[in-house]
Structure formats: structure tokens, C-alpha cells
Design an enzyme around this catalytic site. Structure first.
Site, PDB file in Angstrom:
ATOM      1  CE1 TYR A 144      -3.997   2.235   0.566  1.00 44.48           C
ATOM      2  CE2 TYR A 144      -2.775   2.907   2.381  1.00 44.48           C
ATOM      3  CZ  TYR A 144      -3.924   3.244   1.518  1.00 44.48           C
ATOM      4  OH  TYR A 144      -4.517   4.329   1.829  1.00 44.48           O
ATOM      5  NE  ARG A 185     -10.737   1.808   6.364  1.00 39.41           N
ATOM      6  CZ  ARG A 185     -10.988   2.659   5.136  1.00 39.41           C
ATOM      7  NH1 ARG A 185     -10.119   3.612   5.130  1.00 39.41           N
ATOM      8  NH2 ARG A 185     -11.862   2.364   4.110  1.00 39.41           N
ATOM      9  CB  SER A 188     -15.720   0.543  10.966  1.00 40.68           C
ATOM     10  OG  SER A 188     -14.377   0.000  10.106  1.00 40.68           O
ATOM     11  CD  GLN A 208      -1.795   2.082  18.612  1.00 39.78           C
ATOM     12  OE1 GLN A 208      -1.516   2.102  19.942  1.00 39.78           O
ATOM     13  NE2 GLN A 208      -2.583   1.052  18.148  1.00 39.78           N
ATOM     14  CB  THR A 209      -1.843   9.376  18.207  1.00 40.04           C
ATOM     15  OG1 THR A 209      -0.597   9.610  17.316  1.00 40.04           O
ATOM     16  CG2 THR A 209      -1.015   9.652  19.627  1.00 40.04           C
ATOM     17  CD  GLN A 275       4.528  10.868  17.256  1.00 36.13           C
ATOM     18  OE1 GLN A 275       3.919  11.385  18.289  1.00 36.13           O
ATOM     19  NE2 GLN A 275       5.527  11.537  16.708  1.00 36.13           N
TER      20      GLN A 275
END
Ligand code: NAD
Ligand code: UDP
Ligand code: UDP
Length: 312
Positions: A144, A185, A188, A208-209, A275
Site C-alpha cells: 500500500y 479499520r 468501524s 499510538q495516535t 503517531q
């Protein structure tokens, strides 16, 4: 009225874009191979006199006559793009070549839906467009990330070599109605889990952001970018700069859905960025754009959509 091609038009973002283009009075050709998209997302448009749906895989040439092209075709969720990684790279790279070849022949303006993933697991925070990124070329996300990076290269080479009128937007995490319920994801997943009363799956420790943009804000930015002056190619970051940890997101979803879901911790997938936050100064100055929808408001709309879907 423009004749507008939307590749990936039956997907989450593409279907909202088709809605908006038709509302603005354009003639829309939606092209999709239905890998992650669905006819359901555009079913309400099928009787519209200016909407046309075509099943087609963009890795194969496409000969149509259009004025504008939005190139969105590509699975976006890690679960889906890793399912057939070779096809993911082909979609980004061969798809970009075909759509650029088409744009060149018909002299159409063409916009590429690129991604914050071109920055990989960034060492610079927040990310500006000038940052070149930290991407693993051989990892499980590479199909990707590198596919999208190569697509950007092609866009800029067609621009330099053939004077093509290109636009590149780098989209940061976007959510809203019509995301696939099994999309994998985080937004969802959390909403569907909360609505079903299941445990909320936090990958890693949840520190994690990500920065979450509501779909309506993103579509407005697409429209503005396509309408921007010819010399402005981007790349331009599009996203909501308000950053959240995954634990904070889970807490907001549980508060808005209600119910008794508990948090459970699962292993962090390989190469998962620590992040991510867009610097949107360029979008502000060049497009006069910034997001308007607050996370809680966007989550409410998205929760209402999934509630209806799960009850149907
Ligand atoms: P999505 O999976 O809902 O939509 C992608 C669409 O492309 C689907 O309808 C799918 O069937 C179609 N498609 C896939 N391969 C194809 C092919 N070879 N030929 C024709 N159609 C094909 O995902 P989305 O969130 O709507 O993403 C749309 C675009 O935006 C993608 O290019 C994605 O990389 C980009 N993007 C999205 C986000 C986000 O947070 N939603 C973030 C960054 C970039
Ligand atoms: N192409 C397409 N539709 C068109 C024109 C071209 O799908 O209307 C594809 C075609 O497969 C071609 C690719 O776009 O291979 C790149 O086109 P370009 O003109 O850049 O290169 P060439 O035709 O010389 O390979
Ligand atoms: N994530 C999570 N639980 C889930 C799905 C995802 O904690 O059920 C995490 C994932 O590891 C990542 C973040 O949420 O750190 C965003 O993941 P997503 O797949 O939505 O997007 P991307 O990683 O491509 O930004």
C-alpha cells in the site's frame, strides 16, 4: 457541467464523492471492481439521469471521454490491502498509469487520492508535505505505502513530462457512514464491537495516535482541490489535526454507544505507525479549507449508520 470519472466510486469515500458531484450538477461515471466497495453504496443513485455505474478493474486500460478524473480505486484498510498485496500494488501503479494515460489522451484534470501512509512511521511530527517519510519497502504495509508512493511519482512525472494537469491529496484517517462493517479499520471496528456489546480490541497498548477526519470535511477538500488553480499540484495534506490515542477513541465510542463493552488488548500489527497528525497549513492557505466536524459529532453520525445497518 463536467463529465467526471470517479474510480473506486462504489467505496466509502467514492460514494460520498459521487453524491456531492451529482448534487453540484455534474455527470458522473463511477468505475469500480467491487473488491471492497459495494453496489449498495450507490444504489440510491442508479436512477439518477446523470449517474452511470461501470464494473471495471483499473489495472486494465479504460477508454472513456471525461473532463475530470478522481482516482480513488484502491483498498484502504490494512486487512483488505494485505489480503492480495500484489493486486494492491498493481491497483496503485498500473491503475495510476492507465488513468494518467486516459487523462493525457482526453486532456482531463486528474486528482490522485494519496495517503498519509506515504510518511510511513514518521519521525517528524506533525507531518508536513515536505517530509519524505520513513517507509519499510519490504514489510506487510509496503504494498500500500510503496504503491501509493509510486503512484505519486507517476503523477509528478506525467506532469513534468507531458504537462498533465495533476492534483495530489494526501488523506489522513477518515471515517463516516458507508465504511465497510468488516473493514478492519479502527473506527468501524470499535463502533461495531460496541453496538454488538462485544469487547473492544485495542492493538498494542493503545497509546499510538491517529487524527480522524469526518467524511463530509474530506469531500469538501476534494472539491476545492479539483477546483484549485492549474499550477497548484499539491501534494496537500487533508485531515483533521486533532490527535487521539486509540484508548481515547475507544473511550469516546463506549461513551456514545453506551453498553458494557470492555477493552481487550491484542498484539500490535507489524510496522503500525506510532503517531500521525497532519500539518494542514498548506490546505488552509491554498484551499481555504479546514475541517469543521468535531469527533463526537462525526462519531454520532457513524454510530447511527452502523446501528441501522446491524438492525437491517
Ligand atoms: P474503500 O475500500 O471503501 O474504497 C476503495 C474502492 O476502490 C472500493 O470501492 C473498491 O472496490 C475499489 N477498488 C479497489 N481496487 C480496484 C481496482 N483494481 N479497480 C477498480 N476499483 C477498485 O476505501 P476508501 O476509504 O473509500 O478509500 C478511497 C481512496 O482513498 C483509496 O485510494 C485510499 O487509499 C484513499 N485513502 C483513504 C483513507 C481513509 O481514511 N478512508 C486514508 C488515506 C487514503
Ligand atoms: N490508457 C487508457 N485509456 C486511454 C489511454 C491510455 O487506459 O484512454 C492506458 C494505456 O493502457 C496505456 C497507459 O494508459 O498503456 C499509459 O498511456 P500513455 O499514453 O502514457 O503511454 P503508452 O500508451 O505510450 O504506453
Ligand atoms: N487498531 C486497533 N484496534 C482495531 C483496529 C485498529 O487498536 O480493532 C489500531 C491500529 O493498530 C492502528 C490504529 O488503530 O494503530 C488505526 O488503524 P486503522 O487500520 O484504522 O488505520 P491505519 O493504521 O492505516 O492508520
Amino acid at each position: 457541467m463536467n463529465r467526471v470519472l470517479v474510480t473506486g466510486g462504489a467505496g466509502f469515500l467514492g460514494s460520498h464523492l459521487c453524491d456531492r458531484l451529482l448534487a453540484d450538477g455534474h455527470d458522473v461515471l463511477c468505475v469500480d471492481n467491487f473488491f471492497t466497495g459495494s453496489k449498495r453504496n450507490v444504489a440510491h443513485l442508479l436512477n439518477h439521469p446523470y449517474f452511470e455505474l461501470m464494473r471495471h478493474d483499473v489495472t486494465f486500460p479504460l477508454y472513456v471521454e471525461v473532463d475530470r478524473i478522481f482516482n480513488l480505486a484502491c483498498p484502504a484498510s490494512p486487512v483488505h490491502y494485505q489480503h492480495d498485496p500484489v493486486q494492491t500494488t498493481k491497483t496503485s501503479v498500473h491503475g495510476a498509469i492507465n488513468m494518467l494515460g486516459l487523462a493525457k489522451r482526453v486532456k482531463a484534470r486528474i486528482l490522485q487520492a494519496s495517503t498519509s501512509e506515504v510518511y510511513g512511521d514518521p519521525e517528524v511530527h506533525p507531518q508536513t508535505e515536505g517530509y519524505w517519510g520513513k517507509v519499510n519497502p519490504i514489510g506487510i504495509r509496503s504494498c500500500y505505502d510503496e504503491g501509493k508512493r509510486c503512484a505519486e511519482t507517476l503523477f509528478f512525472d506525467y506532469h513534468r513530462q507531458h504537462d498533465l494537469d495533476v492534483k495530489v491529496v494526501r488523506i489522513f484517517n477518515t471515517y463516516g457512514p458507508r465504511m465497510h462493517p468488516n473493514d478492519g479499520r479502527v473506527v468501524s471496528n470499535f463502533i461495531v464491537q460496541a453496538l454488538k456489546g462485544e469487547d473492544i480490541t485495542i492493538y498494542g497498548d493503545g497509546s499510538q495516535t491517529r487524527s480522524f477526519c469526518y467524511v463530509d470535511d474530506l469531500i469538501e477538500a476534494f472539491i476545492r482541490m479539483m477546483a484549485s488553480e492549474r499550477g497548484f499540484t499539491g501534494p496537500v495534506n487533508i485531515g483533521n489535526p486533532v490527535e487521539h490515542t486509540m484508548l481515547q477513541l475507544a473511550e469516546r465510542v463506549i461513551a456514545l454507544v453506551g453498553g458494557k463493552s470492555k477493552l481487550v488488548f491484542r498484539p500490535l500489527p507489524a510496522d503500525d505507525p506510532r503517531q500521525r497528525q497532519p500539518d494542514i497549513s498548506l490546505a488552509k492557505s491554498k484551499l481555504g479549507w479546514q475541517p469543521k466536524v468535531a469527533l463526537d459529532d462525526g462519531l454520532r453520525e457513524t454510530i447511527a449508520y452502523f446501528r441501522q445497518l446491524l438492525e437491517a
